[in-house]
Design an enzyme around this catalytic site. Structure first.
Site, short mmCIF file in Angstrom:
data_model
loop_
_atom_site.label_atom_id
_atom_site.label_comp_id
_atom_site.label_asym_id
_atom_site.label_seq_id
_atom_site.Cartn_x
_atom_site.Cartn_y
_atom_site.Cartn_z
N HIS A 82 1.00 -1.02 0.01
CA HIS A 82 0.39 -0.17 -0.36
C HIS A 82 0.85 1.60 0.26
O HIS A 82 1.96 1.16 0.68
CB HIS A 82 -0.64 0.24 0.75
CG HIS A 82 -1.68 1.16 1.21
ND1 HIS A 82 -2.75 1.46 0.26
CD2 HIS A 82 -1.95 2.57 1.67
CE1 HIS A 82 -3.35 2.81 0.77
NE2 HIS A 82 -2.89 3.41 1.80
N ASP A 161 -15.42 2.31 7.56
CA ASP A 161 -14.38 2.74 7.48
C ASP A 161 -14.53 4.05 6.43
O ASP A 161 -14.90 5.58 6.64
CB ASP A 161 -13.45 2.15 6.66
CG ASP A 161 -12.07 2.87 6.72
OD1 ASP A 161 -11.98 3.71 7.26
OD2 ASP A 161 -11.60 3.45 4.82
N ARG A 168 -15.14 12.39 9.46
CA ARG A 168 -13.73 13.06 9.88
C ARG A 168 -13.32 13.82 8.82
O ARG A 168 -13.18 15.49 9.21
CB ARG A 168 -12.97 12.13 9.75
CG ARG A 168 -12.62 11.13 10.76
CD ARG A 168 -11.88 10.01 10.94
NE ARG A 168 -10.63 10.14 10.70
CZ ARG A 168 -9.76 9.51 9.75
NH1 ARG A 168 -9.76 8.02 8.85
NH2 ARG A 168 -8.18 9.79 9.71
N SER A 183 -7.73 3.15 9.94
CA SER A 183 -8.41 2.95 8.55
C SER A 183 -7.95 2.92 6.94
O SER A 183 -8.77 1.14 6.76
CB SER A 183 -8.37 4.72 7.45
OG SER A 183 -9.02 4.75 6.79
N LYS A 187 -8.61 -1.17 5.48
CA LYS A 187 -8.70 -1.60 3.91
C LYS A 187 -8.39 -3.22 3.38
O LYS A 187 -8.29 -4.37 2.71
CB LYS A 187 -9.11 -0.57 3.35
CG LYS A 187 -9.69 0.49 3.66
CD LYS A 187 -9.42 1.41 2.79
CE LYS A 187 -8.70 2.84 3.38
NZ LYS A 187 -9.35 4.13 3.25
#
Ligand code: URA
Ligand code: CA
Length: 433
Positions: A82, A161, A168, A183, A187
């Site tokens: 990621h 999320d 947020r 968060s 995922k």
């Protein structure tokens, strides 16, 4: 259990237990707990932080709020990568076939999303015929047989999320390490990763602008991963200028091919080898990062990484002839040079601004409905630290519009030439625990 008690407990700086965290996450997902209570709790977390146990519990509660991808039928350790996002980040396109070529199973789920260029899926779709809508069964079989497949996002992953992130965004609570870390990690875990490699970017084009913030986020995510049974490593890499030379969908695909041929930009190649080594170690295909790096370098030199890319494209219906004939990829009508206005060293190429310029050309989406122009983008002929003389082409704009004055203005503001300057550090830190 009452939500107001949970809010007060966090407001007063106490740690929430797993039941309390599961209560508010599931209650918020199914609509029992209203936005105003969750925004109050998010603000309390923003000021009071969360300890390691709370962060792990929040991550897993969000994972369990929706569908989870089951990759258990795929043999081996499934490692996912990621990146926190940057400009011209071509790494996934290179990494997927590269690590697959040394035996790491790559079962990648990828998005389109908003940004300066398209997502990995859009970039791959610049290859004629490439299909990302494959069934779960075919996906699993492809990864088992061929080691690599990429599919578009499907299913209802981490709805908690999605809802919390949107809340947020409008309540001043995005910038909280425990909330960002949980968060992102939720995922990746919901998408089926056994192990995770994180590329946390820092600099003007990054979500985390300072090295200190990037480091804090990286440590937080590595700790969450390891606490919930997913081996996790991270690096912190530079995003003050765009990565590599190409920004744009087909342009980056071509850059990925060059890199797999061993002729890629230095920074992209180094980043890919660094992240790839971590993936190979986590997948247990090498025992040290050094050994892993050697394997990957050999795969590039021998052509096996490139061959893997070719079969990967044709496995999913794509025209693999573009590897030998990249001119068959979509291209733009006009190529416009952006020239140096004086002699000197380039000291700044603000990643974010150059990203916006590429979006203005049509390479990325501003809203979900926007259509991407696959052939357009920007190619950097020079990078920060390079010497230029007046009139040198610093970058080439690939455009389908003849008139690009607004884009030239934007680029003018983002590039600086001075008497002295140096090449920025690419990899600031490697975090393995
Ligand atoms: N990216 C995410 O996915 N989540 C955050 O909270 C911030 C950035
Ligand atoms: Ca690039």
């Amino acid at each position: 259990m009452r939500m107001v008690d949970i809010i007060e407990k966090k407001r007063d700086g106490k740690a929430l237990n797993t039941e309390e965290i599961e209560f508010f996450v599931s209650g918020y997902t199914n609509g029992d707990i209203p936005d105003y209570q969750v925004s109050s709790l998010a603000m309390a977390i923003f000021f009071q932080d969360m300890n390691d146990d709370e962060r792990a519990a929040l991550t897993m509660a969000m994972v369990n709020s929706g569908d989870k991808i089951d990759l258990s039928k795929i043999n081996g350790v499934k490692v996912d990568k990621h990146s926190t996002g940057g400009v011209g980040d071509t790494t996934t396109l290179v990494l997927a076939p590269l690590v697959a070529s040394v035996g790491v199973p790559v079962a990648k789920m990828s998005g389109r999303g908003l940004g300066h260029t398209g997502g990995t899926i859009d970039k791959l779709e610049s290859v004629r015929g490439f299909n990302v809508e494959i069934s779960e069964k075919d996906f699993v079989q492809l990864v088992n047989d061929k080691k690599v497949a990429v599919v578009g996002q499907s299913g209802n992953l981490t709805p908690a999320d999605k809802k919390l992130y949107a809340l947020r965004d409008i309540t001043g609570t995005v910038n909280s390490i425990p909330l960002i870390a949980s968060s992102i990690m939720s995922k990746k875990i919901a998408a089926g990763a056994d192990a995770i490699v994180l590329d946390v970017k820092t600099g003007s084009g990054a979500f985390m602008k300072t090295l200190g913030d990037a480091e804090a986020l990286a440590h937080a995510m590595v700790r969450i991963g390891n606490n919930v049974g997913r081996n996790t490593m991270a690096i912190i890499s530079d995003m003050s200028q765009p990565l590599g030379r190409a920004i744009g969908n087909a342009l980056e695909l071509k850059e990925a091919i060059d890199t797999l041929k061993g002729r890629g930009p230095k920074d992209l190649t180094e980043l890919v080898l660094t992240l790839g080594s971590q993936m190979v170690v986590l997948a247990e295909k090498a025992s040290t990062l050094e050994e892993a790096r050697e394997l990957l370098k050999k795969a590039i030199q021998s052509g096996s990484a490139l061959a893997k890319f070719k079969t990967f494209l044709s496995n999913q219906g794509g025209d693999a002839s573009i590897i030998d004939y990249p001119e068959r990829l979509p291209s733009a009508r006009y190529q416009i040079q952006f020239q140096a206005k004086k002699d000197g060293i380039i000291t700044e190429m603000i990643a974010n601004e150059i990203g916006v310029a590429s979006m203005m050309l049509g390479a990325g989406r501003q809203t979900k409905e926007d259509k991407i122009d696959l052939g357009v983008g920007i190619v950097l002929n020079k990078k920060v630290g390079d010497h230029v003389i007046e009139g040198d082409s610093i970058l080439t704009i690939h455009s389908n519009k003849e008139q690009v004055d607004d884009i030239l203005d934007k680029l003018n503001e983002s590039i600086t030439i001075e008497d002295k300057g140096e090449v920025p550090i690419l990899i600031h830190k490697i975090i393995t625990e």
